[in-house]
Design a protein around this motif. Structure first.
Motif, PDB file in Angstrom:
ATOM      1  N   VAL A 145       0.863  -1.177   0.000  1.00 42.23           N
ATOM      2  CA  VAL A 145       0.000   0.000   0.000  1.00 42.23           C
ATOM      3  C   VAL A 145       0.904   1.233   0.000  1.00 42.23           C
ATOM      4  O   VAL A 145       1.802   1.351   0.827  1.00 42.23           O
ATOM      5  N   THR A 146       0.654   2.138  -0.912  1.00 49.46           N
ATOM      6  CA  THR A 146       1.544   3.297  -1.066  1.00 49.46           C
ATOM      7  C   THR A 146       1.321   4.330   0.037  1.00 49.46           C
ATOM      8  O   THR A 146       0.223   4.435   0.596  1.00 49.46           O
ATOM      9  N   TYR A 159      -1.521   6.557  -0.932  1.00 48.66           N
ATOM     10  CA  TYR A 159      -2.855   6.036  -0.614  1.00 48.66           C
ATOM     11  C   TYR A 159      -3.174   6.275   0.859  1.00 48.66           C
ATOM     12  O   TYR A 159      -4.267   6.755   1.198  1.00 48.66           O
ATOM     13  N   SER A 170      -3.982   9.737   1.585  1.00 51.08           N
ATOM     14  CA  SER A 170      -5.290  10.140   1.057  1.00 51.08           C
ATOM     15  C   SER A 170      -6.425   9.692   1.970  1.00 51.08           C
ATOM     16  O   SER A 170      -7.516  10.264   1.925  1.00 51.08           O
ATOM     17  N   THR A 201     -10.367   0.408   5.784  1.00 54.91           N
ATOM     18  CA  THR A 201     -10.020   0.165   4.378  1.00 54.91           C
ATOM     19  C   THR A 201      -9.939  -1.324   4.082  1.00 54.91           C
ATOM     20  O   THR A 201     -10.062  -1.727   2.929  1.00 54.91           O
ATOM     21  N   LYS A 224      -7.313  -3.031   4.237  1.00 58.39           N
ATOM     22  CA  LYS A 224      -5.985  -3.331   3.706  1.00 58.39           C
ATOM     23  C   LYS A 224      -4.975  -3.681   4.799  1.00 58.39           C
ATOM     24  O   LYS A 224      -3.871  -4.114   4.492  1.00 58.39           O
TER      25      LYS A 224
END
Length: 181
Positions: A73-74, A77, A80, A105, A107
């Protein structure tokens, strides 16, 4: 009735090789296949630390937001998703909301948030542990259906976080498709 077998392999990020159930997923007999279990390394951790901001006070300026533990995951991201940003006034409630947003999320297995004060400014830290991600979906031994047709039976796709419930649902959907054929 013809004998057939179908194995579905789900390749996950961060693991060597494909994760496959101990038995073929689709079997012609009425017996139930072995349940799908998630490898121990990918099982969710039940704990997630809440923000610890004893040293930071609301209203102090935020100098930096540090994010650690992300590999797939960047940073972009994650940034944001959160509202906390350098230059803003620190607010414990906003950091707690960011913490919850990151968990929602899907994630991440765990998220922790903390804050420390250096030279009168706050540094907010988010540490994440990512969920395993589906890298590829492979069907072996499938002669009856096109892989596209079987993929339509799945509620997950390449790039999605690992969800053992969705994998089990997909397995059952594929079994049903074969039984009805």
């Amino acid at each position: 009735s013809a004998a057939w077998s179908l194995t579905v392999g789900v390749v996950l990020s961060g693991l060597a090789g494909a994760w496959q159930p101990s038995q073929a997923w689709a079997q012609p007999s009425a017996t139930q296949p072995a349940p799908v279990t998630q490898p121990a390394a990918t099982q969710p951790v039940a704990r997630s630390a809440s923000p610890d901001s004893a040293s930071a006070e609301d209203g102090q300026p935020i100098r930096d937001v540090e994010i650690t533990g992300n590999h797939l995951v960047t940073q972009a991201y994650i940034r944001s998703v959160i509202q906390t940003a350098p230059g803003q006034a620190y607010a414990k409630d906003v950091v707690q909301q960011d913490y919850r947003r990151l968990l929602r999320t899907g994630k991440f297995l765990t998220v922790s948030a903390s804050a420390r004060v250096e030279q009168g400014e706050v540094i907010v830290m988010f540490a994440v542990v990512e969920r395993r991600e589906v890298v590829s979906i492979d069907f072996e031994g499938n002669e009856k259906y096109d892989a596209k047709d079987l993929t339509k039976e799945l509620d997950y796709a390449v790039g999605d976080p690992l969800d053992t419930f969705a994998i089990e649902q997909g397995r059952e959907s594929i079994l049903r498709k074969y039984r009805e054929a």
